[in-house]
Design a protein around this motif. Structure first.
Motif, PDB file in Angstrom:
ATOM      1  N   SER A 135       0.817  -1.206   0.000  1.00  0.00           N
ATOM      2  CA  SER A 135       0.000   0.000   0.000  1.00  0.00           C
ATOM      3  C   SER A 135       0.856   1.263   0.000  1.00  0.00           C
ATOM      4  CB  SER A 135      -0.936   0.000   1.211  1.00  0.00           C
ATOM      5  OG  SER A 135      -1.656   1.214   1.299  1.00  0.00           O
ATOM      6  N   VAL A 136       1.876   1.279   0.861  1.00  0.00           N
ATOM      7  CA  VAL A 136       2.761   2.447   0.935  1.00  0.00           C
ATOM      8  C   VAL A 136       3.516   2.625  -0.371  1.00  0.00           C
ATOM      9  CG1 VAL A 136       4.778   3.426   2.073  1.00  0.00           C
ATOM     10  CG2 VAL A 136       2.974   2.365   3.442  1.00  0.00           C
ATOM     11  N   LYS A 137       4.006   1.540  -0.922  1.00  0.00           N
ATOM     12  CA  LYS A 137       4.768   1.636  -2.173  1.00  0.00           C
ATOM     13  C   LYS A 137       3.906   2.180  -3.305  1.00  0.00           C
ATOM     14  CE  LYS A 137       8.023  -2.029  -0.926  1.00  0.00           C
ATOM     15  NZ  LYS A 137       8.491  -3.419  -1.160  1.00  0.00           N
ATOM     16  N   SER A 138       2.633   1.809  -3.306  1.00  0.00           N
ATOM     17  CA  SER A 138       1.746   2.350  -4.342  1.00  0.00           C
ATOM     18  C   SER A 138       1.517   3.843  -4.147  1.00  0.00           C
ATOM     19  CB  SER A 138       0.403   1.604  -4.345  1.00  0.00           C
ATOM     20  OG  SER A 138      -0.346   1.895  -3.171  1.00  0.00           O
ATOM     21  N   GLN A 139       1.502   4.290  -2.882  1.00  0.00           N
ATOM     22  CA  GLN A 139       1.290   5.711  -2.586  1.00  0.00           C
ATOM     23  C   GLN A 139       2.480   6.584  -2.972  1.00  0.00           C
ATOM     24  OE1 GLN A 139      -0.179   6.511   1.459  1.00  0.00           O
ATOM     25  NE2 GLN A 139      -0.824   4.378   1.568  1.00  0.00           N
ATOM     26  N   ILE A 140       3.671   5.997  -2.993  1.00  0.00           N
ATOM     27  CA  ILE A 140       4.861   6.801  -3.254  1.00  0.00           C
ATOM     28  C   ILE A 140       5.411   6.583  -4.658  1.00  0.00           C
ATOM     29  CG2 ILE A 140       5.439   6.747  -0.802  1.00  0.00           C
ATOM     30  CD1 ILE A 140       7.723   4.826  -1.492  1.00  0.00           C
ATOM     31  N   ALA A 141       4.665   5.888  -5.485  1.00  0.00           N
ATOM     32  CA  ALA A 141       5.123   5.649  -6.853  1.00  0.00           C
ATOM     33  C   ALA A 141       5.427   6.983  -7.539  1.00  0.00           C
ATOM     34  CB  ALA A 141       4.048   4.887  -7.622  1.00  0.00           C
ATOM     35  N   GLY A 142       6.575   7.054  -8.159  1.00  0.00           N
ATOM     36  CA  GLY A 142       6.960   8.274  -8.854  1.00  0.00           C
ATOM     37  C   GLY A 142       7.814   9.221  -8.036  1.00  0.00           C
ATOM     38  N   ALA A 143       7.966   8.949  -6.742  1.00  0.00           N
ATOM     39  CA  ALA A 143       8.808   9.811  -5.907  1.00  0.00           C
ATOM     40  C   ALA A 143      10.263   9.710  -6.383  1.00  0.00           C
ATOM     41  CB  ALA A 143       8.709   9.403  -4.444  1.00  0.00           C
ATOM     42  N   LYS A 144      10.892  10.861  -6.544  1.00  0.00           N
ATOM     43  CA  LYS A 144      12.258  10.876  -7.058  1.00  0.00           C
ATOM     44  C   LYS A 144      13.299  10.565  -5.979  1.00  0.00           C
ATOM     45  CE  LYS A 144      11.302  14.145 -10.801  1.00  0.00           C
ATOM     46  NZ  LYS A 144      11.644  15.482 -11.384  1.00  0.00           N
ATOM     47  N   THR A 145      13.001  10.970  -4.746  1.00  0.00           N
ATOM     48  CA  THR A 145      13.956  10.740  -3.663  1.00  0.00           C
ATOM     49  C   THR A 145      13.210  10.224  -2.444  1.00  0.00           C
ATOM     50  OG1 THR A 145      15.337  12.568  -4.446  1.00  0.00           O
ATOM     51  CG2 THR A 145      15.764  11.743  -2.229  1.00  0.00           C
ATOM     52  N   VAL A 146      13.586   9.038  -1.992  1.00  0.00           N
ATOM     53  CA  VAL A 146      12.935   8.402  -0.845  1.00  0.00           C
ATOM     54  C   VAL A 146      14.000   8.067   0.198  1.00  0.00           C
ATOM     55  CG1 VAL A 146      11.535   6.466  -0.027  1.00  0.00           C
ATOM     56  CG2 VAL A 146      11.121   7.430  -2.303  1.00  0.00           C
ATOM     57  N   LEU A 147      13.741   8.500   1.435  1.00  0.00           N
ATOM     58  CA  LEU A 147      14.601   8.227   2.583  1.00  0.00           C
ATOM     59  C   LEU A 147      13.873   7.255   3.498  1.00  0.00           C
ATOM     60  CD1 LEU A 147      17.113   9.006   4.380  1.00  0.00           C
ATOM     61  CD2 LEU A 147      15.707  10.869   5.278  1.00  0.00           C
ATOM     62  N   LEU A 148      14.569   6.249   4.014  1.00  0.00           N
ATOM     63  CA  LEU A 148      13.978   5.207   4.850  1.00  0.00           C
ATOM     64  C   LEU A 148      14.639   5.198   6.216  1.00  0.00           C
ATOM     65  CD1 LEU A 148      12.216   2.592   5.190  1.00  0.00           C
ATOM     66  CD2 LEU A 148      14.132   1.335   4.188  1.00  0.00           C
ATOM     67  N   ILE A 149      13.825   5.150   7.285  1.00  0.00           N
ATOM     68  CA  ILE A 149      14.336   5.094   8.653  1.00  0.00           C
ATOM     69  C   ILE A 149      13.685   3.912   9.365  1.00  0.00           C
ATOM     70  CG2 ILE A 149      14.534   6.306  10.855  1.00  0.00           C
ATOM     71  CD1 ILE A 149      14.294   8.933   9.238  1.00  0.00           C
TER      72      ILE A 149
ATOM     73  N   VAL B  65      12.799   0.603  -1.800  1.00  0.00           N
ATOM     74  CA  VAL B  65      12.180   1.922  -1.978  1.00  0.00           C
ATOM     75  C   VAL B  65      13.213   3.041  -1.909  1.00  0.00           C
ATOM     76  CG1 VAL B  65      10.044   1.065  -0.938  1.00  0.00           C
ATOM     77  CG2 VAL B  65      11.614   2.434   0.448  1.00  0.00           C
ATOM     78  N   VAL B  66      14.381   2.770  -1.323  1.00  0.00           N
ATOM     79  CA  VAL B  66      15.410   3.795  -1.185  1.00  0.00           C
ATOM     80  C   VAL B  66      15.982   4.107  -2.563  1.00  0.00           C
ATOM     81  CG1 VAL B  66      17.598   4.430  -0.098  1.00  0.00           C
ATOM     82  CG2 VAL B  66      15.967   2.965   1.121  1.00  0.00           C
ATOM     83  N   THR B  67      15.961   5.364  -2.935  1.00  0.00           N
ATOM     84  CA  THR B  67      16.451   5.765  -4.249  1.00  0.00           C
ATOM     85  C   THR B  67      17.974   5.934  -4.225  1.00  0.00           C
ATOM     86  OG1 THR B  67      15.862   8.021  -3.595  1.00  0.00           O
ATOM     87  CG2 THR B  67      14.319   6.847  -5.017  1.00  0.00           C
ATOM     88  N   PRO B  68      18.643   5.694  -5.348  1.00  0.00           N
ATOM     89  CA  PRO B  68      20.095   5.863  -5.393  1.00  0.00           C
ATOM     90  C   PRO B  68      20.512   7.260  -4.931  1.00  0.00           C
ATOM     91  CG  PRO B  68      19.344   4.713  -7.351  1.00  0.00           C
ATOM     92  CD  PRO B  68      18.107   5.152  -6.624  1.00  0.00           C
ATOM     93  N   GLY B  69      21.527   7.288  -4.071  1.00  0.00           N
ATOM     94  CA  GLY B  69      21.995   8.532  -3.499  1.00  0.00           C
ATOM     95  C   GLY B  69      21.354   8.879  -2.180  1.00  0.00           C
ATOM     96  N   SER B  70      20.238   8.210  -1.853  1.00  0.00           N
ATOM     97  CA  SER B  70      19.559   8.424  -0.576  1.00  0.00           C
ATOM     98  C   SER B  70      19.989   7.345   0.411  1.00  0.00           C
ATOM     99  CB  SER B  70      18.041   8.440  -0.766  1.00  0.00           C
ATOM    100  OG  SER B  70      17.393   8.863   0.415  1.00  0.00           O
TER     101      SER B  70
END
Length: 227
Positions: free
Chosen positions: A129-143, A163-168
């Protein structure tokens, strides 16, 4: 002269005496009975926040640098850290927070950028569900800051690392427990999960520069996605 190489040298090459001093202060700060465990008596705008202020400052620097579109946090507790990051997103003009926990708490702070989700961070349905909500996000940070047992942290890394984007970053919190150097009787925890994860997943590397203040609750836990 650039400060960046100096910072990295200080972080990665502390002397033996510096390491001993850091360790002793860490143990005092984390478990001082005289001080009443200071990290349990730290507040953000009146809400208890169970983190080291030096790590919170690092979070501020990361949010300023990365301008994340989404920050996913597992382990909400009182909601103060999610609220803190929401206010930082206000300051940089970008981002929203999704925080997940199995327990609801009364009177958690609210913010337009902040979404609370009730459930387990290792639940595949919640993750989907969360992954569907953030589809298209360019930068994702995970804690990751929920159940700190090794097996649970490994399950979270398996569920969420993509879900963590490269560089994040994926930040694995409280890797200081189980004698690293706090709470030696905790048992295998985040540090052991980090070691297992990095042995298998070469997309991430430890960014020791994020430990530049020496005292951190997340030693070896600032994992940068480099691939």
């Amino acid at each position: 002269m650039s400060l960046k190489p100096i910072t990295k040298q200080l972080v990665t090459n502390p002397s033996w005496s510096e390491k001993r001093t850091i360790r002793k202060f860490h143990q005092l700060y984390y478990d001082s009975r005289t001080g009443g465990k200071p990290w349990r008596h730290t507040f953000w705008l009146g809400t208890r926040i169970l983190k080291c202020p030096l790590d919170l400052w690092i979070y501020q620097e990361m949010i300023h640098e990365l301008r994340p579109d989404v920050i996913i946090e597992t382990g909400t507790a009182y909601g103060a850290s999610a609220h803190y990051m929401s206010t930082l997103c206000d300051l940089v003009g970008n981002g929203r927070i999704i925080t997940i926990d199995i327990e609801a708490q009364p009177d958690r702070p609210t913010h337009p950028r902040l979404t609370y989700i009730l459930g387990s961070s290792s639940d595949e349905k919640i993750a989907a569900s969360v992954k569907s909500q953030i589809a298209g996000a360019k930068t994702v940070l995970l804690i990751l800051d929920s159940d700190h047992s090794r097996d649970h942290v490994l399950a979270e890394l398996k569920t969420w690392a993509d879900v963590v984007t490269p560089g994040s970053y994926c930040i694995v919190e409280d890797s200081n427990v189980n004698g690293h150097p706090a709470d030696p009787n905790f048992g295998p925890g985040p540090m052991e999960a980090i070691d297992d994860f990095l042995a298998r997943d070469k997309r991430f590397e430890i960014d020791a520069a994020r430990e530049k203040f020496f005292m951190t609750f997340n030693p070896r836990g600032y994992l940068k996605r480099v691939r």
